[in-house]
Enzyme design. Structure first.
Site, short mmCIF file in Angstrom:
data_model
loop_
_atom_site.label_atom_id
_atom_site.label_comp_id
_atom_site.label_asym_id
_atom_site.label_seq_id
_atom_site.Cartn_x
_atom_site.Cartn_y
_atom_site.Cartn_z
N PRO A 9 0.78 -1.23 0.00
CA PRO A 9 0.00 0.00 0.00
C PRO A 9 0.82 1.29 0.00
CG PRO A 9 -0.13 -1.10 2.13
CD PRO A 9 0.52 -2.06 1.18
N ASN A 10 0.32 2.24 -0.76
CA ASN A 10 0.86 3.60 -0.84
C ASN A 10 2.16 3.73 -1.63
OD1 ASN A 10 -1.25 4.85 0.77
ND2 ASN A 10 -0.35 3.73 2.49
N ARG A 17 4.38 11.07 -2.23
CA ARG A 17 4.36 10.66 -0.83
C ARG A 17 5.69 10.94 -0.12
NH1 ARG A 17 4.77 4.40 1.10
NH2 ARG A 17 4.15 4.84 3.22
N TYR A 22 10.99 8.90 0.94
CA TYR A 22 10.92 7.88 -0.12
C TYR A 22 11.49 8.34 -1.46
CZ TYR A 22 7.89 5.67 3.31
OH TYR A 22 7.41 5.11 4.46
N ASN A 73 7.93 -5.73 -0.98
CA ASN A 73 7.92 -4.60 -0.06
C ASN A 73 6.48 -4.51 0.42
OD1 ASN A 73 7.83 -2.24 1.33
ND2 ASN A 73 8.94 -1.02 -0.19
N ALA A 76 3.20 -0.77 4.72
CA ALA A 76 2.68 -0.73 6.09
C ALA A 76 2.27 -2.10 6.61
CB ALA A 76 1.50 0.23 6.16
N GLU A 97 12.76 -9.51 1.37
CA GLU A 97 11.97 -8.35 1.80
C GLU A 97 12.77 -7.07 1.52
OE1 GLU A 97 11.55 -8.46 6.05
OE2 GLU A 97 10.27 -6.68 6.14
N HIS A 99 12.70 -2.67 1.73
CA HIS A 99 12.11 -1.39 2.16
C HIS A 99 12.96 -0.26 1.61
CE1 HIS A 99 9.36 -3.41 4.80
NE2 HIS A 99 10.37 -4.18 5.17
N ARG A 106 13.58 4.56 12.09
CA ARG A 106 12.40 5.44 12.07
C ARG A 106 11.58 5.24 13.36
NH1 ARG A 106 9.44 4.91 6.48
NH2 ARG A 106 8.31 6.65 7.42
#
Ligand code: DQA
Length: 139
Positions: A9-10, A17, A22, A73, A76, A97, A99, A106
């Site tokens: 998502p996103n 964003r 990012y 990825n 969230a 995985e 990111h 963070r």
């Protein structure tokens, strides 16, 4: 190898964003980067993005017997989704995985990843380059 690359998502909002986190490049640029990297490494890739947890579970299930591995990825859902973890366990495909940002540097809630429990490798904080490194892992 035949690989499935899943973005959660996103991530379709890249460029708009939180560009300070990012980056300024958009999602189309990320897809081009992944396709080019895969080609250079001799992989065939299918790209999938969804904002919906169930659709991500469905695509993981449909990868069984079709793909040699998964790059994901989960965005969230990384930090919340037992369903995605279980789907990855169910199909048993090697999974890397990725990111874009460094989730360990963070907010506290981003430090925990369900997907890390099944992923052979987690790459974070390298931006687009993380996807290339993930594809390279499968060589
Ligand atoms: C992300 C990190 C997640 O914490 C966040 O929810 C995302 C993107 C990353 O690529 O850095 O949506 O997975």
């Amino acid at each position: 190898m035949k690989l499935l690359v899943i973005n959660g998502p996103n991530l379709n909002m890249l460029g708009i964003r939180e560009p300070d986190i990012y980056g300024k490049q958009d999602f189309a640029a990320l897809q081009d980067f992944i396709r080019d990297s895969a080609k250079a490494l001799g992989h065939s890739v299918t790209l999938f993005q969804s904002n919906h947890e169930g659709e991500i579970v469905d695509i993981i299930q449909s990868a069984y017997g079709v793909y040699d591995g998964i790059v994901i990825n989960p965005a969230a859902y990384t930090h919340t989704s037992v369903a995605i973890l279980d789907a990855l366990k169910a199909v048993g495909l090697p999974t890397v995985e990725v990111h874009l940002s460094d989730i360990n540097e963070r907010e506290e809630f981003r430090k925990f990843s369900y997907v890390s429990m099944v992923a052979k490798k987690t790459i974070c904080g390298l931006g687009f380059e993380g996807y290339r490194k993930a594809l390279e892992w499968f060589k």
